[in-house]
Write a protein that holds these residues in place. Structure first.
Motif, short mmCIF file in Angstrom:
data_model
loop_
_atom_site.label_atom_id
_atom_site.label_comp_id
_atom_site.label_asym_id
_atom_site.label_seq_id
_atom_site.Cartn_x
_atom_site.Cartn_y
_atom_site.Cartn_z
N LEU A 1 0.84 -1.19 0.00
CA LEU A 1 0.00 0.00 0.00
C LEU A 1 0.87 1.24 0.00
O LEU A 1 1.98 1.24 0.55
CB LEU A 1 -0.92 0.00 1.22
CG LEU A 1 -1.88 -1.19 1.34
CD1 LEU A 1 -2.64 -1.12 2.66
CD2 LEU A 1 -2.85 -1.23 0.17
N LEU A 2 0.38 2.30 -0.62
CA LEU A 2 1.08 3.58 -0.64
C LEU A 2 0.45 4.50 0.40
O LEU A 2 -0.78 4.53 0.55
CB LEU A 2 1.00 4.21 -2.03
CG LEU A 2 1.60 3.40 -3.18
CD1 LEU A 2 1.35 4.12 -4.51
CD2 LEU A 2 3.08 3.17 -2.97
N LYS A 3 1.29 5.27 1.10
CA LYS A 3 0.79 6.15 2.15
C LYS A 3 1.30 7.57 1.94
O LYS A 3 2.38 7.79 1.41
CB LYS A 3 1.22 5.64 3.52
CG LYS A 3 0.61 4.31 3.93
CD LYS A 3 1.07 3.90 5.31
CE LYS A 3 0.51 4.81 6.38
NZ LYS A 3 0.91 4.40 7.74
N GLU A 4 0.47 8.49 2.39
CA GLU A 4 0.87 9.90 2.49
C GLU A 4 0.59 10.30 3.93
O GLU A 4 -0.57 10.49 4.31
CB GLU A 4 0.07 10.75 1.50
CG GLU A 4 0.52 12.19 1.42
CD GLU A 4 -0.23 12.94 0.33
OE1 GLU A 4 0.35 13.16 -0.74
OE2 GLU A 4 -1.42 13.28 0.57
N GLY A 5 1.64 10.40 4.73
CA GLY A 5 1.44 10.58 6.16
C GLY A 5 0.83 9.31 6.74
O GLY A 5 1.35 8.21 6.54
N ASP A 6 -0.29 9.46 7.45
CA ASP A 6 -0.96 8.30 8.04
C ASP A 6 -2.07 7.75 7.15
O ASP A 6 -2.79 6.83 7.56
CB ASP A 6 -1.56 8.69 9.40
CG ASP A 6 -0.49 8.97 10.44
OD1 ASP A 6 0.60 8.39 10.32
OD2 ASP A 6 -0.75 9.78 11.35
N ARG A 7 -2.22 8.29 5.96
CA ARG A 7 -3.35 7.94 5.10
C ARG A 7 -2.91 7.08 3.93
O ARG A 7 -1.91 7.37 3.26
CB ARG A 7 -4.01 9.22 4.59
CG ARG A 7 -5.24 9.01 3.76
CD ARG A 7 -5.94 10.34 3.50
NE ARG A 7 -7.05 10.17 2.58
CZ ARG A 7 -6.96 10.26 1.27
NH1 ARG A 7 -5.79 10.56 0.72
NH2 ARG A 7 -8.01 10.08 0.50
N VAL A 8 -3.64 5.99 3.66
CA VAL A 8 -3.39 5.16 2.49
C VAL A 8 -3.94 5.87 1.26
O VAL A 8 -5.09 6.31 1.24
CB VAL A 8 -4.04 3.77 2.65
CG1 VAL A 8 -3.95 2.97 1.34
CG2 VAL A 8 -3.38 3.01 3.78
N ILE A 9 -3.12 5.99 0.23
CA ILE A 9 -3.53 6.72 -0.98
C ILE A 9 -3.48 5.84 -2.23
O ILE A 9 -3.56 6.34 -3.35
CB ILE A 9 -2.63 7.96 -1.20
CG1 ILE A 9 -1.16 7.55 -1.33
CG2 ILE A 9 -2.83 8.97 -0.07
CD1 ILE A 9 -0.26 8.68 -1.83
N GLY A 10 -3.38 4.53 -2.03
CA GLY A 10 -3.35 3.64 -3.19
C GLY A 10 -2.43 2.47 -2.96
O GLY A 10 -2.20 2.04 -1.82
N ALA A 11 -1.87 1.94 -4.06
CA ALA A 11 -1.05 0.74 -3.95
C ALA A 11 -0.01 0.67 -5.07
O ALA A 11 -0.18 1.28 -6.13
CB ALA A 11 -1.94 -0.49 -3.99
N PHE A 12 1.02 -0.09 -4.79
CA PHE A 12 2.06 -0.39 -5.79
C PHE A 12 1.90 -1.84 -6.18
O PHE A 12 1.74 -2.72 -5.34
CB PHE A 12 3.45 -0.15 -5.20
CG PHE A 12 4.57 -0.56 -6.10
CD1 PHE A 12 4.93 0.21 -7.19
CD2 PHE A 12 5.26 -1.74 -5.87
CE1 PHE A 12 5.96 -0.17 -8.03
CE2 PHE A 12 6.30 -2.13 -6.69
CZ PHE A 12 6.65 -1.35 -7.79
N ALA A 13 1.91 -2.13 -7.50
CA ALA A 13 1.64 -3.48 -7.98
C ALA A 13 2.58 -3.84 -9.13
O ALA A 13 3.27 -2.98 -9.70
CB ALA A 13 0.19 -3.58 -8.44
N LEU A 14 2.58 -5.12 -9.46
CA LEU A 14 3.32 -5.63 -10.60
C LEU A 14 2.36 -6.37 -11.52
O LEU A 14 1.51 -7.14 -11.05
CB LEU A 14 4.43 -6.60 -10.15
CG LEU A 14 5.51 -6.05 -9.23
CD1 LEU A 14 6.46 -7.16 -8.81
CD2 LEU A 14 6.28 -4.91 -9.89
N ASP A 15 2.48 -6.14 -12.83
CA ASP A 15 1.62 -6.86 -13.76
C ASP A 15 2.19 -8.25 -14.06
O ASP A 15 3.20 -8.66 -13.46
CB ASP A 15 1.39 -6.06 -15.04
CG ASP A 15 2.65 -5.90 -15.89
OD1 ASP A 15 3.65 -6.62 -15.66
OD2 ASP A 15 2.64 -5.04 -16.79
#
Length: 251
Positions: free
Chosen positions: A161-175
């Motif tokens: 998961l991607l975070k900005e501060g304490d908030r999740v803002i999305g995800a990093f994935a592999l195809d």
């Protein structure tokens, strides 16, 4: 990283079992929704493997209060009562959704939705579609999803998961080729199932490798009741090539 490798959406749903697909259908009503699946959507997860049925109060002699009590008793009173209340209250509405969307369940000679008795229930409460209930539910949900306007990304594995501060803002994935994808979202739903593949024999899907537990933990989520591992209670051990094969509770 190429510009096309960044995807932006309102709601990101990670996981394509029954919970993930149903969540994506609902989320798509409110904004652009992306469903990410490391398998083919509708093929992975435990939902399509389920044979027995779906519990809901549909008869006058039954009640949500009795269903609530039976569920607490079946869970040795370790269940979260508020969640059990939501489950028993909404289950009739959710099966109505499935039928309206085209799910074919068994019906009685009186043209009522058929229900049979399963473990720990004081009334026949289990709706079913032969011995392929989960498959019927999953195919219905996938068809509904395909008409919802949501986007499906298959054979894409979310790594973290991607975070900005304490908030999740999305995800990093592999195809499927191992190329990176960044998905940004206003809200992220983890519907990644369990991790029962850490056991030698399991009736769960082979995709249940605990990814969501690990990603959530690294992002700061509190994991609770980790001793509660869901297995189907009956499965094959022998012969060897049948190890883990699910046997329906209906037997």
């Amino acid at each position: 990283m190429r510009a096309g490798d960044v995807v932006d959406c309102h709601v990101l749903v990670i996981g394509s079992g029954g919970a993930g697909v149903r969540a994506a259908i609902e989320a798509a009503r409110y904004g652009e929704t992306v469903l990410v699946s490391k398998t083919i959507a509708g093929k992975g997860g435990c939902t399509p493997m389920a044979e027995g049925g779906y519990n809901a109060v549909l008869r006058q002699e039954d009640s949500c209060e009795i269903h609530y009590e039976d569920t607490l008793r079946g869970g040795a009173f370790l269940n979260e009562p508020d969640l059990v209340r939501i489950l028993v209250k909404e289950s009739p509405q959710r099966i109505d959704d499935l039928i309206r969307w085209g799910a074919v369940f068994d019906f009685s000679n009186e043209c009522e939705l058929a229900q049979r008795p399963f473990g720990g229930q004081r009334f026949p409460r289990t709706c079913y579609a032969g011995d392929r209930t989960g498959h019927e539910m999953m195919m219905t949900l996938i068809e509904r999803f395909d008409s919802s306007g949501a986007t499906k990304m298959e054979e894409v594995t979310v790594i973290d998961l991607l975070k900005e501060g304490d908030r999740v803002i999305g995800a990093f994935a592999l195809d499927e080729n191992g190329d990176p994808i960044v998905i940004t979202a206003d809200s992220t739903i983890l519907a990644t199932g369990g991790g029962a593949r850490v056991y030698d024999i399991s009736t769960n899907s082979s995709s249940g490798t605990g990814d969501g537990f690990a990603m959530g933990y690294r992002a700061g989520a509190e994991l609770i009741d980790m001793e509660m591992v869901q297995f189907h209670p009956t499965g094959a051990v022998y012969p060897y090539d049948a190890r883990g094969r699910l046997i329906t509770e209906a037997v």
